[in-house]
Every structure is written in C-alpha cells, then in structure tokens.
Scaffold this active site. Structure first.
Site, PDB file in Angstrom:
ATOM      1  N   LYS A  78       0.851  -1.205   0.000  1.00 61.98           N
ATOM      2  CA  LYS A  78       0.000   0.000   0.000  1.00 61.98           C
ATOM      3  C   LYS A  78       0.881   1.248   0.000  1.00 61.98           C
ATOM      4  CE  LYS A  78      -3.949   1.962   2.581  1.00 61.98           C
ATOM      5  NZ  LYS A  78      -4.791   1.854   3.787  1.00 61.98           N
ATOM      6  N   SER A 158      -9.887   2.280   2.838  1.00 64.22           N
ATOM      7  CA  SER A 158      -8.921   2.954   2.006  1.00 64.22           C
ATOM      8  C   SER A 158      -7.980   2.016   1.254  1.00 64.22           C
ATOM      9  CB  SER A 158      -8.078   3.907   2.856  1.00 64.22           C
ATOM     10  OG  SER A 158      -7.280   3.171   3.767  1.00 64.22           O
ATOM     11  N   SER A 182     -10.342   0.040   7.055  1.00 67.44           N
ATOM     12  CA  SER A 182      -9.692   0.177   5.751  1.00 67.44           C
ATOM     13  C   SER A 182      -9.073  -1.100   5.195  1.00 67.44           C
ATOM     14  CB  SER A 182      -8.619   1.257   5.803  1.00 67.44           C
ATOM     15  OG  SER A 182      -9.207   2.531   5.697  1.00 67.44           O
TER      16      SER A 182
END
Lengths: 494, 503
Positions: A78, A158, A182
């Site tokens: 990420k 997210s 997330s």
C-alpha cells in the site's frame, strides 16, 4: 505451472520449495498481469526492477535451502508504507516526488521474510475514505461487477488498491492498513480476506500516519491461511514504535486446526442496524449457523455503546489526523505551491496545503482542528475519548463473560457504484459502522468472504477477537472460511 | 545540617505619579537538559555543529517517523525535580501543542500539559545575609525545543536549522512569588546553580541553553497578600509575558521597564492588555508581540504516538540517594564545619568546583584561613585574568602547602603572598621554593637581636625619640625587617625591639 498469479501464498510457497516454479516465474507472471490491468488503477508505482532483483535473490536462497517464510512470494505494498527509494505518497499530491530514505518496519520485515515487492498500491488519500475515490491517482475499480457490463464499482477503501490487486490476481497478497475498517471493508467488497491485528501488534514506524491511536497494518490475502502466514511476517515488537507491544508472536499458521468446538461466539444485538439489507442479515444468520455447525456455542450479547462508536470515531480520527498532517507544510519535502510576489510563510502554508490536500483530507483536517479547539475540546474530543473507553469496556465485559469471538457483518452493503456516495460524506462514513468499534477498542478483527449477494457480488463477515489472540481469531475465521466455501472469482473484463 | 533561618525580603516598590506599586513576577524557565541525545531521537545535541547535521528523520518530521522517549532525559528531569525538593509524578504523559512554524517540522511541539513529570517544589533564593525569598515551583515538564529560523541570510528566503529541533527542555514554572527585578535575576541564578550542581543543565545562557519567559504585573500594596491568602488572581493586576530572555541583566531591565509601563497605563485610567511582549535591549523597552486575541489556540491533546511515562518510586529513590550535596546544604555545612561566615560560605559554594577546591584546601587545616586564601588570593588572582576556578594554575595541594608553611612559622603572611604569586605564575612545590630561594622566615633570636642592635647603633637619635614616644618602635621594626629582607619573624622582632629599647 499455469495461473501462477492465482496461487495462494501457501500454495506458491510450497511450489517454490518443491521446485515446481521459481520466484522469477511467479514475479514475471504478476508483473505481466499488473501491466495488463492498468484499467483497474490498483498499482500506482510499479517497481519491476526491484521485483526482479528480489525474485532472483529469493530463488538463490531457495536453491541454497535458506528460504525464509515468504521467500520469493510477490506482493503489493500500500502506498501508505514508506519504501526506501520508491515513491511513497499516501496517494496525496502533497507528497509529490517524495522518496523516503528509509523502509517502514513492516515492509522491511516482509523483505527480510523474502517477499518480493511488485509496486505500490492505490488507496484513499492518507487512508481517508471508504471507496478509494479520494486518491490523487484517481479511484481504483473493483474487479467485481454486476454482469458483463455492470457499472464500475468501488473496491472499498482505504486499502482499495490492495484489495483489487489481490482479487484480480495481480499479486498474491498485499499489505493494507486499517484505521476504521480500511482493510476489512475493501476485503469484503472484493471477496478476499483481511485482518486488522490488535493495536500494537504491527509497528507503525514508517507508515504515513492517519490517526495514530487507531492505525494498524495488516495483510490482505486470498484466504485465512495466507493471512496467518503474512501477518506472522509483518508483526512483532519494534523499539522504534513506542506503541508496539513487547509480546512474543505465536505461530499463527500452526493455530489453524479448524477445530472451534467449545468456543463461544457472541452475536451483538446492537449490530442489527435499522434498514440493514436483508441479504446482509441473511448472511449473518448463515455465518452464525456455520459456526454453530462447526461446534461453537452461539450466544447473543450486548455491546451497548455501539451506536456512539461512529460519531466518536469521526471525532478522534480527524483530531489526530489534523495534527499528524500538520507536517505537510511544503517546507521540507513534497509539494510546495508556487508563490506570488509578496507572499510570506502563511501564504506558503495556505496555498501548499490547499493545493496538496484533496477535499476529504481538508474536511477531516478542519473537523479535527475544530474538535480540538479551545472551548470545544471537552464537548467533542474528550467526550469521544470517554465514549471510546466505554466501547472498550463493552468488549472487555463480554470477553470476561467467556466470549471467544464476536460475529458481525463486515459491511452494511456489497460494493457500491463509484461516485454514488461521494456527494454525502456522512453516508460514506456509514460504511465503517461495523468496523470502527474494533479500532476504537484496539481489538483484532478479520473479514472473511462468506457469500455472494443476489447480484453476484461478494459479501464478508467479520470476526472480532480478544486482544493479542489473533491465533485463536484466525482459527475461528478458518473454520468459517471452510464452512462458507467461498471460491468465487471476478470474471476478467479488464 | 545547620538550620539557617531567613526573613523574607521586602517587595520592590515603584512609586507612580499617584501611588506606590508592587511587582508580582512569575517565571517560566526553559532549561536544556544535559543529554547527548535529543528527547525523542538519537541525534546529537552538540552545540555549534554545521546547520542541519544533527537531525534524525523524526526530528525532520519525515512521514511515518515516530518519537521514542530518551529515558536519560526523564532521569534528568526527575533529578532536577528532586533538586528543587519537588513532587515527582510517577505517572506523566506527553501532549501535542499544535502550531505552524517552519522551525517546528512536526507542526506540533511534544510537551507535557496535562501530566507533568514534576509537581510542586520550592527554591530558596538568598538576597543577602539572612534574607531569602522562597519561590514556589508549580511544575516542571519535559518538552522539545524548536529549530532555528534564519531570516537575514537572503533577501527573499528564510533558512531553517533543525539542529536544535527536538532537543530536550525542562520548563520550570514558578508561582508568582518573585517580587522584584533583582529577585528575578537571583531566582534564575539559583536555579542555574542547582542545575549545575545536579549536572542536569549546563546553564549556558549565551547559547540559549537557559532562557526565561517572565510574567509581570503590578498591584497596590496589600493586594498580593490577599492573593496569597485566597489564591484569587483577581487581586493581582493583569500580567504581560516577556518572552525568551537569556540575560540576567536584560531580565531586570525588562521587568523594570514593563512595570513602569503598566503603572503609567493604570494610573492614567487605562487597562493592561494581557499579551506577549518582547524586550528590545537596544531601546530598553518591551513591545507587543501578540495580544490575547491573537494568541494561538494550541489544541493540546495527548500524543498518541507515546505511551504515558510510568516510573517506579524505587527508581526515584535511587536517583535521590545518588544526588550530590546541593548548594543550600553545602553552604550550611561549610558554616557549621569550617566556621565560615555566611558570605564566605556563599562565595565558596557558588559552584561545585570552587566548593570542592576549598574543601581540599581546608582538609586538616583551619577552615577560615583556607577560605581567606581561596577567596582573597586565589579567586582575586583568577578574576584579574578573567579566569574561572577550572583554570586555576595552583592546585589545592600547593595552596595548602603555602598555608602550612605559614602555620609552621616558616614564612610570614607577607612572604606567603609572594610565594603564592611564584607558585601561580611558575608552579612548583611551595616548600622547595622557600628553601631554594631563601625565603624562610628568620626565627633565630640571635640573628634578629644582632639586626636590632645594628639598627639601634646606627640611629641613636631615633632611639631617644622612641623612648619618649613608644609608638616609634614600629619604625625600628620596619628597619629590622628591611635589614633581614623581610624574613624575620615579625612577632619576634616586635618583642626584641621593645626589650632593647626598654619599652
């Protein structure tokens, strides 16, 4: 071997050790899949050179019989993780051009475990969002859609890039971070597994901070076994993070027996929300039955302060964020606005931050600044902290009564259409309704794909465990996964 | 320990056009913790390094970087608290103080607002013999220093040096117990002395390692006493805070100016605005920096990156047991054990090195004599060259040797001063110098008698005068000393001169 990119971490690991394939082969296959999937917009910085270099090194170690746990396994990282020499922007324009001189502890541990980084994954800007639409790189598209020409759906957020990449077989697994859901919400939206460990299990060092008291890294994987393998590599005490726990890490994979006989699973009545889709309700009931069939005892429980969790979260998280994001001022790194003649430092801050932050980040910085300001601190921030303590106490009490894990839906709906909720922040925030309590209480929570809705979209169930008992939680999730038998994959259209 | 009792000094009175006014002063002293590493990073705290060379990633607030407490800084704060006889809080915590400034990379300073490491204490500030102000300490907290902004290197740009960013400071907050400019300076000097004794701050004010924010207000006589009885600040005037002072002299000037400014406003029927002011030493005045309305809203909240600091009483006890003797105790002991005057004891305990030097000289010798030699001869001589005790070319053993030579009657006090100068400038063993240079005092009465006889024989007229006026015996003593090159024992010369003259 065919379909290398579809392998689980465990299967690939075993194949590598048997010599059925090589890390170079696996990595090349993934890189090819990534290049073919630009439409999904999951990877925002591809690192093929680093990947090939690490794959070769991994093959050498495999050959030498010196292979660590994740040796040669290609994964995505990420964009929130700082990776040395590689763009790390938290999907924000304000970190334009930022290449850290350091590697986050979690990604370093993955390197040490032999994992191969394929690139950086898209996300909501500074991890603020539930649909991956706040990214400066544009949204990710969920590989799942309704029918052959259904509307583009959100992968959730997210960690939307991570979820989409794993679901679309671009990488075998990915790192995520979870501040209010997330990891778990995008996992549920894309039919994969995502675990947020106990707060303090993974080091936060080198992960761009959103809300420090809530942020935790975790793996996003194809199944529970992979979650166990990857979490093992990611977690552990780090003296560089004062909030990381000085606790031994058990062997998570070894805990996966699937035997949950005698375990007590709590079903919290407060999670039965008004207006909850019948499909979600039905899935929850099925989950309860599956766990009961596996030999667990199912008990209705009460977590009375649940309804205050979302408002408390949306005070605490923005408060911390408003402070954590103050460092993005254009002085030392990242974006700096072009200044006009006569502009001073105040204009530099204002223009830089106005240009560098997207609307959702700006909104949260403003909310956070407001709730911490003189005269409002007690009414908002302090009250939210008290609510947080009560929410934690709710959990402490049911665990003290002998509850081993708590079963809830992961999300209030399946993946929704991109653009559909962007206009109403509050509606967007409701996505986190089942997940934020877990962050507020610092507990481990896992989302396991458990079925498809009527439109053929994946739905997830969430299991919440006792603090530091990820091993037990993973095993319960493993039992649920086996009972659910979720094998669906999105049809490739990209 | 000798129990010294003190009376409180009178507050400074400033006469306005209409009334007499009293001053009320409270101080926030920022003292840099003596520590090789910063409060939350391993970067060096060395002064004078190349700009931006002592900067860790966390000091520069790089994304994802986290602070980790430097335990030694906590220990130093605890040590300081114990030195100020203060409550040590076993639970303390760090908060973020949020504001934007280029030399504050995080956009917040990590400080301790809600739970400071040290609670209430007290400092005895002496202002003359038997007179002292007891200044109550409200709290000491640990916090990060900011960096340095440099605005005068380029017409269009400012530069930032982060070397100081994140260095540990102790903010020592006093109650409004200080009642005049001299008291303020004396308070700061006393804090500095105590921290130097403790080794917790180097006290270097020029480098900014110790600096103070001074809160000043004025009130009519009697109001302060009502404030102390009730704790109600309403009895006091509105205060102004003079920021960032690092000179004892300027602090006194600033307070004096500020008090007169406030008095003039109030007497003219005006109101004091609570504000932050800066002192301009060139103009000798304070000027407004920002008003209460413009004051930052710091949005303090607990720093989620750091766990609370929880320390054990046993650890505190251990630090306490290893505390050095502090100035007040040392001074009392010097008075008691060495029979020193209050003044001499104060001078000798001003710093640890002087006190240690004195004690070594005084060991096995007369304390008062040792004190006289250390203060009058050694300190006097060092001062001439603007040297400190650390530069002293005379060791305590050498000075002790000189004192011993006097005690044994080997040299006179006068010769001893010459000898001291030789030892100071040339070095060497005092006893050997005396032998080698024939400086030994003549105590042989035969030799002295011969000298006296010679002087009497050569000055018959003076002899007659002296018989009439015995005070003139002194002239003969002087002549004898001259003849003997100053080496004759003065007492013996006196006695023999008197006898020979039949006085």
């Amino acid at each position: 071997m065919s379909d290398l990119t579809k392998l689980t971490l465990a299967a690939a690991r075993d194949a590598l050790r048997k010599g059925d394939t090589t890390s170079v082969e696996l990595t090349e296959a993934c890189l090819k899949a990534i290049d073919a999937a630009d439409l999904l917009n999951a990877f925002v910085h591809k690192t093929p050179d680093i990947a090939m270099e690490r794959a070769k090194a991994a093959d050498a170690r495999l050959q030498a019989g010196d292979a660590p746990a994740m040796c040669g396994l290609p994964i995505g990282i990420k964009d929130l993780f700082c990776t040395k020499g590689v763009a790390s922007q938290a999907a924000s324009r304000i970190l334009e051009g930022f290449r850290p001189e350091y590697e986050s502890t979690v990604s370093q541990q993955l390197i040490d475990a032999g994992a191969v980084m394929l690139g950086k994954l898209n996300m909501d800007e500074f991890a603020m969002g539930s649909s991956n639409e706040t990214s400066c790189y544009g949204n990710v598209i969920n590989p799942w859609r309704v029918g052959a020409d259904g509307a583009a759906l959100t992968p959730g957020g997210s960690s939307g890039g991570s979820a989409a990449a794993v679901a679309a077989d671009l990488c075998l697994a990915a790192t995520g971070t979870d501040t209010g859901g997330s990891i778990r919400q995008p996992a549920a939206f894309t039919g994969i597994t995502g675990i947020k460990p106990t707060y303090g299990r993974c080091s936060r060092w080198g992960i761009v901070a959103f809300a420090s008291s809530l942020d935790q890294a975790g793996p996003m994987t194809r199944d529970v076994r992979d979650a166990a393998i990857m979490l093992q590599a990611m977690c552990g005490h780090d003296p560089k993070d004062s909030t990381s726990a000085e606790l031994a890490v058990p062997d998570f994979e070894a805990a996966l027996t699937g035997d949950i006989r005698g375990k007590t699973i709590g079903i919290p009545r407060e999670y039965r929300m008004e207006g909850m889709p019948a499909e979600i309700e039905a899935l929850w009931t099925r989950g309860r039955e599956m766990l009961a069939d596996a030999g667990a005892k199912i008990t209705d429980i009460s977590l009375p302060h649940t309804k205050y969790a979302l408002p408390a979260y949306y005070v605490i998280a923005p408060a911390e964020a408003s402070s954590n994001l103050a460092r993005y001022d254009g002085v030392r790194y990242g974006h700096r606005a072009k200044l006009a003649q006569g502009d001073g430092i105040t204009e530099m801050y204002e223009k830089t931050r106005a240009e560098g932050f997207g609307p959702e980040v700006r909104r949260r910085v403003m909310v956070g600044t407001y709730v911490l300001s003189a005269g409002f601190y007690d009414a908002y921030y302090n009250r939210a902290r008290r609510v947080r303590a009560l929410i934690k106490r709710d959990f402490d009490e049911v665990f003290a009564q002998g509850i081993d894990a708590i079963l809830t839906p992961a999300t209030p709906s399946a993946a929704f259409e991109l653009g559909k909720e962007m206009s109403d922040p509050v509606e967007m925030y409701l996505n986190d309704v089942f997940t934020v309590t877990v962050n507020l209480a610092g507990l481990p929570g896992i989302s396991v794909p458990a079925g498809l809705d009527a439109q053929g979209l994946p739905l997830g169930l969430q299991l919440i465990g006792r603090p530091w008992e990820e091993a037990d939680l993973l095993n319960t999730a493993y039992a649920l996964e086996r009972a659910a038998g979720f094998v669906a994959k999105p049809a490739k259209w990209w | 320990m000798l129990d010294l009792t003190y009376t409180a000094p009178k507050p400074k009175i400033i006469s306005g056009a209409k009334h007499d006014w009293e001053l009320v002063i409270g101080m926030e002293v920022h003292a840099q913790v003596s520590s090789r590493a910063k409060l939350f990073s391993g970067a060096s705290t060395a002064f004078g390094a190349e700009p931006n060379s002592n900067v860790a990633f966390v000091d520069a607030a790089m994304p994802g970087m986290l602070p980790v407490i430097n335990e030694f800084c906590v220990e130093q704060a605890v040590r300081t608290g114990l030195g100020l006889k203060a409550q040590i809080n076993l639970f303390s915590a760090f908060d973020r103080k949020n504001y934007f400034y280029p030399d504050l990379p995080q956009g917040y300073q990590i400080s301790q607002l809600y739970h400071p490491i040290v609670g209430e204490g007290e400092v005895l500030v002496e202002l003359g013999e038997g007179v002292a102000r007891r200044v109550r300490i409200e709290r000491i907290h640990l916090e990060q220093d900011a960096g340095k902004s440099i605005h005068d290197m380029d017409p269009n740009m400012s530069f930032v040096d982060l070397n100081r960013t994140g260095v540990a400071l102790m903010e020592i907050v006093s109650r409004p117990d200080i009642r005049g400019p001299e008291e303020a300076a004396a308070y700061l000097a006393k804090l500095r002395q105590i921290m130097l004794y403790l080794g917790t701050c180097d006290g270097n004010m020029q480098n900014g390692n110790m600096r103070a924010d001074v809160n000043v207000s004025v009130c009519l006589p009697g109001a302060y006493e009502r404030f102390r009885e009730t704790g109600d600040f309403g009895h006091l005037g509105t205060r102004c805070e003079i920021k960032n002072m690092n000179s004892m002299r300027f602090i006194q000037q600033a307070i004096e100016y500020e008090a007169r400014r406030q008095i003039a406003i109030v007497e003219a029927g005006g109101k004091i605005d609570q504000e932050t002011r800066l002192y301009d030493p060139d103009k000798g005045e304070t000027r407004s920096m920002r008003s209460k309305e413009e004051a930052h809203d710091y949005r303090y909240f607990p720093d989620p990156d750091l766990l609370p600091v929880e320390i054990e009483q046993a650890w505190v006890d251990d630090i306490k047991a290893r505390l050095p003797e502090l100035p007040d105790e040392k001074k009392a002991r010097f008075i008691k054990d060495f029979g020193l005057t209050d003044y001499d004891a104060s001078v000798l305990t001003a710093d640890v090195e002087s006190a240690a030097y004195f004690e070594e000289v005084a060991r096995g010798r007369d304390g008062k004599t040792a004190a006289n030699w250390v203060i009058n001869e050694l300190f006097g001589r060092l001062k001439k060259e603007d040297h400190g005790i650390a530069d002293a070319p005379v060791t305590p053993a050498q000075l002790g040797g000189i004192i011993d030579l006097i005690g044994r009657g080997d040299i006179s006090g006068k010769i001893a001063k010459d000898l001291f100068e030789i030892v100071y400038t040339e070095g060497g063993d005092p006893a050997q110098i005396v032998e080698a240079r024939g400086m030994r005092q003549v105590t042989d009465t035969g030799a002295i008698e011969a000298a006296v006889d010679q002087v009497i024989a050569e000055n018959p007229a003076q002899v007659e005068k002296a018989k009439a006026n015995p005070k003139l015996a002194g002239w003969f003593v002087g002549q004898v000393m001259k003849v003997t090159g100053g080496k004759a024992n003065p007492a013996a010369v006196n006695q023999i001169v008197a006898a020979k003259l039949g006085l």
